[in-house]
Design a protein around this motif. Structure first.
Motif, short mmCIF file in Angstrom:
data_model
loop_
_atom_site.label_atom_id
_atom_site.label_comp_id
_atom_site.label_asym_id
_atom_site.label_seq_id
_atom_site.Cartn_x
_atom_site.Cartn_y
_atom_site.Cartn_z
N GLU A 190 0.79 -1.22 0.00
CA GLU A 190 0.00 0.00 0.00
C GLU A 190 0.83 1.28 0.00
O GLU A 190 0.32 2.34 -0.35
CB GLU A 190 -0.96 0.00 1.20
CG GLU A 190 -1.91 -1.18 1.24
CD GLU A 190 -2.71 -1.36 -0.06
OE1 GLU A 190 -2.87 -0.39 -0.81
OE2 GLU A 190 -3.16 -2.49 -0.33
N TRP A 235 0.54 1.32 -3.87
CA TRP A 235 -0.81 1.47 -4.43
C TRP A 235 -1.52 2.71 -3.89
O TRP A 235 -2.11 3.47 -4.67
CB TRP A 235 -1.66 0.23 -4.13
CG TRP A 235 -1.08 -1.09 -4.47
CD1 TRP A 235 -1.06 -2.20 -3.66
CD2 TRP A 235 -0.45 -1.51 -5.71
NE1 TRP A 235 -0.45 -3.25 -4.31
CE2 TRP A 235 -0.07 -2.87 -5.56
CE3 TRP A 235 -0.18 -0.86 -6.90
CZ2 TRP A 235 0.57 -3.57 -6.57
CZ3 TRP A 235 0.47 -1.56 -7.91
CH2 TRP A 235 0.83 -2.90 -7.74
N MET A 236 -1.49 2.89 -2.57
CA MET A 236 -2.28 3.96 -1.96
C MET A 236 -1.47 5.23 -1.65
O MET A 236 -1.92 6.33 -1.94
CB MET A 236 -2.95 3.46 -0.67
CG MET A 236 -4.20 2.67 -0.91
SD MET A 236 -5.53 3.71 -1.60
CE MET A 236 -6.57 2.47 -2.36
N ALA A 295 -2.46 6.30 -5.65
CA ALA A 295 -3.83 6.79 -5.46
C ALA A 295 -3.93 8.32 -5.49
O ALA A 295 -4.81 8.86 -6.17
CB ALA A 295 -4.42 6.24 -4.16
N TRP A 340 -10.32 4.44 -10.02
CA TRP A 340 -10.57 3.06 -9.60
C TRP A 340 -10.23 2.07 -10.71
O TRP A 340 -9.59 1.03 -10.46
CB TRP A 340 -12.04 2.90 -9.20
CG TRP A 340 -12.48 1.48 -9.13
CD1 TRP A 340 -12.02 0.51 -8.27
CD2 TRP A 340 -13.44 0.84 -9.98
NE1 TRP A 340 -12.65 -0.69 -8.52
CE2 TRP A 340 -13.53 -0.51 -9.57
CE3 TRP A 340 -14.24 1.29 -11.02
CZ2 TRP A 340 -14.38 -1.41 -10.18
CZ3 TRP A 340 -15.10 0.39 -11.63
CH2 TRP A 340 -15.16 -0.95 -11.21
N ALA A 369 -6.41 1.94 -10.91
CA ALA A 369 -5.83 1.33 -9.72
C ALA A 369 -6.14 -0.16 -9.66
O ALA A 369 -5.31 -0.97 -9.24
CB ALA A 369 -6.34 2.04 -8.46
N SER A 370 -7.35 -0.54 -10.09
CA SER A 370 -7.72 -1.96 -10.11
C SER A 370 -6.85 -2.72 -11.10
O SER A 370 -6.40 -3.84 -10.83
CB SER A 370 -9.19 -2.12 -10.49
OG SER A 370 -10.04 -1.52 -9.53
N ARG A 380 -3.44 -3.53 -9.55
CA ARG A 380 -3.46 -4.63 -8.58
C ARG A 380 -3.64 -5.97 -9.28
O ARG A 380 -2.99 -6.96 -8.94
CB ARG A 380 -4.58 -4.43 -7.56
CG ARG A 380 -4.32 -3.38 -6.51
CD ARG A 380 -5.43 -3.40 -5.48
NE ARG A 380 -5.36 -2.28 -4.56
CZ ARG A 380 -4.74 -2.33 -3.38
NH1 ARG A 380 -4.13 -3.43 -3.00
NH2 ARG A 380 -4.73 -1.27 -2.59
N ASN A 408 -10.10 -8.18 -6.30
CA ASN A 408 -9.16 -7.06 -6.28
C ASN A 408 -9.82 -5.76 -6.74
O ASN A 408 -9.55 -4.69 -6.19
CB ASN A 408 -7.94 -7.36 -7.15
CG ASN A 408 -6.81 -7.97 -6.35
OD1 ASN A 408 -6.51 -7.54 -5.25
ND2 ASN A 408 -6.17 -8.99 -6.90
N THR A 444 -10.35 -2.62 -4.27
CA THR A 444 -9.75 -1.33 -4.61
C THR A 444 -10.76 -0.20 -4.51
O THR A 444 -10.44 0.89 -4.01
CB THR A 444 -9.16 -1.38 -6.04
OG1 THR A 444 -8.17 -2.41 -6.10
CG2 THR A 444 -8.52 -0.06 -6.41
N LEU A 452 -10.30 2.89 -1.95
CA LEU A 452 -10.23 4.26 -2.43
C LEU A 452 -11.23 5.14 -1.69
O LEU A 452 -10.93 6.30 -1.36
CB LEU A 452 -10.50 4.31 -3.94
CG LEU A 452 -9.35 3.92 -4.86
CD1 LEU A 452 -9.82 3.90 -6.31
CD2 LEU A 452 -8.18 4.89 -4.71
N HIS A 512 -5.81 -4.17 4.82
CA HIS A 512 -5.26 -5.23 3.97
C HIS A 512 -4.63 -6.32 4.82
O HIS A 512 -4.80 -7.52 4.55
CB HIS A 512 -4.23 -4.62 3.02
CG HIS A 512 -3.88 -5.49 1.87
ND1 HIS A 512 -3.22 -5.04 0.75
CD2 HIS A 512 -4.10 -6.82 1.63
CE1 HIS A 512 -3.05 -6.02 -0.10
NE2 HIS A 512 -3.56 -7.12 0.41
#
Length: 265
Positions: free
Chosen positions: A146, A149-150, A154, A167, A170-171, A174, A196, A200, A204, A221
């Motif tokens: 993360e 990803w985040m 993000a 989204w 980001a999806s 992943r 996933n 996501t 988000l 997570h």
């Protein structure tokens, strides 16, 4: 005849071509590096180095570090400050720990209605061990994934696009990162793709609603994996185990849909 004077090129104009490419395409560069690092065990196994490979969970972290460093010191300080900031109201951390556990418990009950056996008392007695793995998974999976990803991707995606487009992108990140696990059969396709994508969207919305607190997603997570694959999923086999994965993907799809509908209103 005097030779022409060659003035030195200012430092800020001297940019490595690779660095310039990363600066122009930070998200794409991050995804490629995250997959390179995350898939490293598979790549090594292909060349006969190591056995029983799996995705390297810390892969997105160095990928985000490299890309952020290429953006400049200001961006690196901002991202580093975001990683160090774990301040959040206790209610948010309770949600991040208890919500995924509640989803798993509900799925186990639904799975039982569909024919799976309920966990035995002996199996349930191992719950302290599952909780004890959460801090470890916060580091390996929560921060390892993360932080990329985040904490990195993000904010960029949400700043450039709306929630839906962010989204979708980001999806895709992943799902692509988990692709070797799905191809190898270690991760069911429904859980790897639908699960996933739904996860996501939920994360988000948690990220936005909490004011950008990526660490809540890291804890969520970790709790999801500790209580799920590390606990309840070990209690059933074959068709019952596969159904539990489908129920998990379905549950997060419902949660994602409902929370998005409420947010739109």
């Amino acid at each position: 005849m005097l030779a022409p004077t060659v003035l030195p090129v200012p430092h800020h104009y001297r940019t490595n071509p690779a660095t310039g490419l990363v600066r122009r395409h930070p998200v794409l560069s991050f995804v490629l590096l995250a997959c390179l690092f995350g898939w490293a065990p598979w790549i090594l196994a292909f060349f006969g180095i190591g056995s029983n490979p799996g995705n390297f969970p810390l892969g997105p972290l160095p990928a985000a570090l490299i890309v952020t460093a290429c953006q400049g010191r200001a961006e690196l300080r901002e991202w580093g400050g975001r990683l160090r900031n774990w301040r959040a109201a206790p209610k948010w951390y309770l949600l991040a720990v208890l919500a995924p556990a509640a989803v798993h418990v509900l799925n186990v009950l639904v799975n039982h209605l569909l024919g799976a056996p309920l966990p035995t008392g002996e199996q349930l007695a191992g719950w302290p061990g599952a909780l004890a793995t959460i801090p470890v998974l916060v580091v390996l999976i929560g921060i390892g994934e993360e932080a990329g990803w985040m904490a990195f991707a993000a904010p960029i995606l949400l700043r450039r696009h709306g929630l839906v487009v962010a989204w979708l992108l980001a999806s895709a990140m992943r799902i692509l990162w988990h692709l070797p696990l799905m191809l190898n059969g270690d991760l069911p396709w429904v859980l790897g793709v639908v699960g996933n994508a739904a996860f996501t969207m939920v994360m988000l919305q948690v990220f936005v609603a909490s004011g950008g607190r990526w660490q809540l997603v890291a804890v969520w997570h970790a709790s999801l994996n500790a209580v799920g694959s590390g606990f309840f999923f070990t209690m059933v086999t074959e068709a019952d185990n596969a159904r539990l994965g489908i129920l998990l993907a379905a549950a997060y799809t419902v949660i994602a849909t409902l929370t998005y509908a409420v947010r739109r209103r």
